[in-house]
Write an enzyme that holds these catalytic residues in place. Sequence first.
Site, PDB file in Angstrom:
ATOM      1  N   MET A  17     -12.270   4.276  -0.448  1.00 19.83           N
ATOM      2  CA  MET A  17     -12.939   4.445   0.847  1.00 19.83           C
ATOM      3  C   MET A  17     -13.648   5.793   0.807  1.00 19.83           C
ATOM      4  SD  MET A  17      -9.845   2.917   3.113  1.00 19.83           S
ATOM      5  CE  MET A  17      -8.726   3.147   1.743  1.00 19.83           C
ATOM      6  N   ASP A  32      -6.765  -6.733   4.105  1.00 22.67           N
ATOM      7  CA  ASP A  32      -6.107  -5.418   4.201  1.00 22.67           C
ATOM      8  C   ASP A  32      -6.143  -4.876   5.626  1.00 22.67           C
ATOM      9  OD1 ASP A  32      -5.167  -2.834   3.757  1.00 22.67           O
ATOM     10  OD2 ASP A  32      -6.865  -2.201   2.514  1.00 22.67           O
ATOM     11  N   GLY A  33      -4.949  -4.652   6.193  1.00 21.36           N
ATOM     12  CA  GLY A  33      -4.861  -3.950   7.470  1.00 21.36           C
ATOM     13  C   GLY A  33      -4.081  -4.703   8.530  1.00 21.36           C
ATOM     14  N   GLY A  34      -2.929  -4.142   8.909  1.00 18.64           N
ATOM     15  CA  GLY A  34      -2.159  -4.697  10.028  1.00 18.64           C
ATOM     16  C   GLY A  34      -1.442  -6.001   9.730  1.00 18.64           C
ATOM     17  N   GLY A  61       1.024  -2.271   4.074  1.00 21.53           N
ATOM     18  CA  GLY A  61       1.619  -0.938   3.934  1.00 21.53           C
ATOM     19  C   GLY A  61       2.866  -0.840   4.784  1.00 21.53           C
ATOM     20  N   SER A  62       2.662  -0.560   6.088  1.00 22.06           N
ATOM     21  CA  SER A  62       3.813  -0.428   6.984  1.00 22.06           C
ATOM     22  C   SER A  62       4.597  -1.740   7.079  1.00 22.06           C
ATOM     23  CB  SER A  62       3.348   0.040   8.365  1.00 22.06           C
ATOM     24  OG  SER A  62       2.266  -0.739   8.826  1.00 22.06           O
ATOM     25  N   SER A 100       0.844  -1.198   0.000  1.00 24.71           N
ATOM     26  CA  SER A 100       0.000   0.000   0.000  1.00 24.71           C
ATOM     27  C   SER A 100       0.876   1.242   0.000  1.00 24.71           C
ATOM     28  CB  SER A 100      -0.900   0.010   1.237  1.00 24.71           C
ATOM     29  OG  SER A 100      -1.466   1.296   1.364  1.00 24.71           O
ATOM     30  N   GLY A 130      -8.970   3.743   7.341  1.00 22.76           N
ATOM     31  CA  GLY A 130      -8.719   5.169   7.557  1.00 22.76           C
ATOM     32  C   GLY A 130      -7.246   5.486   7.722  1.00 22.76           C
ATOM     33  N   PHE A 131      -6.494   4.542   8.269  1.00 25.16           N
ATOM     34  CA  PHE A 131      -5.091   4.835   8.563  1.00 25.16           C
ATOM     35  C   PHE A 131      -4.215   3.602   8.359  1.00 25.16           C
ATOM     36  CE2 PHE A 131      -7.877   7.461  11.100  1.00 25.16           C
ATOM     37  CZ  PHE A 131      -7.404   8.731  10.813  1.00 25.16           C
ATOM     38  N   GLY A 132      -2.971   3.849   7.973  1.00 20.26           N
ATOM     39  CA  GLY A 132      -1.988   2.774   7.935  1.00 20.26           C
ATOM     40  C   GLY A 132      -1.453   2.539   9.337  1.00 20.26           C
ATOM     41  N   GLY A 133      -0.778   1.438   9.528  1.00 19.78           N
ATOM     42  CA  GLY A 133      -0.079   1.182  10.786  1.00 19.78           C
ATOM     43  C   GLY A 133      -0.954   0.778  11.960  1.00 19.78           C
ATOM     44  N   MET A 155     -11.527  -6.113   5.349  1.00 17.43           N
ATOM     45  CA  MET A 155     -10.709  -5.207   6.158  1.00 17.43           C
ATOM     46  C   MET A 155     -10.416  -5.866   7.507  1.00 17.43           C
ATOM     47  SD  MET A 155     -10.161  -2.674   4.235  1.00 17.43           S
ATOM     48  CE  MET A 155      -9.128  -1.850   5.476  1.00 17.43           C
ATOM     49  N   HIS A 212      -1.243  -1.234  -4.226  1.00 22.64           N
ATOM     50  CA  HIS A 212      -2.527  -0.905  -3.593  1.00 22.64           C
ATOM     51  C   HIS A 212      -2.585   0.606  -3.346  1.00 22.64           C
ATOM     52  CE1 HIS A 212      -6.051  -1.972  -1.126  1.00 22.64           C
ATOM     53  NE2 HIS A 212      -5.646  -1.051  -0.262  1.00 22.64           N
ATOM     54  N   ASP A 215      -4.855   3.656  -1.722  1.00 26.79           N
ATOM     55  CA  ASP A 215      -5.951   3.940  -0.795  1.00 26.79           C
ATOM     56  C   ASP A 215      -6.515   5.333  -1.019  1.00 26.79           C
ATOM     57  OD1 ASP A 215      -6.087   1.566   0.895  1.00 26.79           O
ATOM     58  OD2 ASP A 215      -4.051   2.083   1.488  1.00 26.79           O
ATOM     59  N   MET A 238      -9.193   8.007   0.152  1.00 26.28           N
ATOM     60  CA  MET A 238     -10.046   8.319   1.318  1.00 26.28           C
ATOM     61  C   MET A 238     -10.630   9.713   1.176  1.00 26.28           C
ATOM     62  SD  MET A 238      -7.656   6.900   4.384  1.00 26.28           S
ATOM     63  CE  MET A 238      -6.744   5.359   4.234  1.00 26.28           C
ATOM     64  N   HIS A 244      -8.429   1.074  -3.945  1.00 29.27           N
ATOM     65  CA  HIS A 244      -9.370   0.834  -2.840  1.00 29.27           C
ATOM     66  C   HIS A 244     -10.073   2.144  -2.521  1.00 29.27           C
ATOM     67  CE1 HIS A 244      -9.673  -0.412   1.723  1.00 29.27           C
ATOM     68  NE2 HIS A 244     -10.852  -0.301   1.153  1.00 29.27           N
TER      69      HIS A 244
HETATM   70  C1  DX5 Z   1      -6.395   1.244   5.743  1.00 30.89           C
HETATM   71  C2  DX5 Z   1      -5.986   1.050   4.305  1.00 30.89           C
HETATM   72  C3  DX5 Z   1      -4.865   0.097   4.177  1.00 30.89           C
HETATM   73  C4  DX5 Z   1      -3.567   0.565   4.795  1.00 30.89           C
HETATM   74  C5  DX5 Z   1      -2.828  -0.638   5.251  1.00 30.89           C
HETATM   75  O1  DX5 Z   1      -7.507   2.037   5.796  1.00 30.89           O
HETATM   76  O2  DX5 Z   1      -7.074   0.549   3.535  1.00 30.89           O
HETATM   77  O3  DX5 Z   1      -4.652  -0.299   2.827  1.00 30.89           O
HETATM   78  O4  DX5 Z   1      -2.764   1.301   3.912  1.00 30.89           O
HETATM   79  O5  DX5 Z   1      -1.733  -0.259   6.003  1.00 30.89           O
HETATM   80  P1  DX5 Z   1      -1.058  -1.236   7.044  1.00 30.89           P
HETATM   81  O6  DX5 Z   1      -0.608  -2.458   6.294  1.00 30.89           O
HETATM   82  O7  DX5 Z   1       0.080  -0.431   7.601  1.00 30.89           O
HETATM   83  O8  DX5 Z   1      -2.097  -1.593   8.096  1.00 30.89           O
HETATM   84 ZN    ZN Z   2      -6.568  -0.327   1.518  1.00 32.38          ZN
END
Ligand code: DX5
Ligand code: ZN
Length: 220
Positions: free
Chosen positions: A67, A176-178, A198-199, A9, A141-144, A136, A32, A34, A36, A65
């Site tokens: 959102m 997707d996520g974490g 992502g992270s 991401s 909403g946020f990475g990490g 999800m 990917h 994102d 938003m 993606h």
């Molecule tokens: C969250 C995004 C994800 C995000 C994932 O709202 O849809 O795609 O970038 O980031 P990580 O892998 O750091 O959770």
């Molecule tokens: Zn995403």
Amino acid sequence: METLKIAPSILSADIANLSAEVESVKTADYLHVDIMDGHFVPNLTYGPGIVKVLKRISSLPLDVHLMIDNPAAFAQVFIESGADILTVHAEVEPHLHRLVHQIKDLGAKAGVSLNPSTPVSVLESILPDLDLVLIMTVNPGFGGQKFIPSMLYKLKKLRTLVDSLQPEDRPVIEVDGGIKIDNIKIVAQAGVDMVVSGSGIFKTPDRAQTINLMQNSRLH
Ligand code: DX5
Ligand code: ZN
């Protein structure tokens, strides 16, 4: 056994060095992106312009993606900008069947995403119409953010539903996520085909190695 498909991401990339960041993850399977809107999710990112730029500087297929509220109003512009897969959220679209077919008619693959609290049953009737389901594993909403473990039950439920379809009707299951190197194996075991990170990729010292380990995480 087929490798797991990995989609870094770019939310976690350094946007000031986008070309170099994209180059550093070129061994992945997708990119990917994102999008938003500050309404559906409590954060703002970018619009179709970044999709156009990524299309120019990357040869990976773009996994976009959305959102955003009212995704039907933006499907065309994102596909014209270069989205290869366009994923919308079930929570914001009462006419998902129609939108999914509009996306396909515009030439992209159609995905539908579910927030952690949205049950897979909302998609049961249209599963054969979908190219991809994005589960999800954080609240978007946020990475990490931290992976939500109870989503493993949901993933297994979806795998069973998808496997009950004829092979040609089965959508890809994306998550997707974490997700990072230390938890990707349990996610893979729940039966997913494609993983966003992502992270978990961009914050590691050797991104190519992380991607390789992730792609092969079903084998070890
Ligand atoms: C969250 C995004 C994800 C995000 C994932 O709202 O849809 O795609 O970038 O980031 P990580 O892998 O750091 O959770
Ligand atoms: Zn995403």
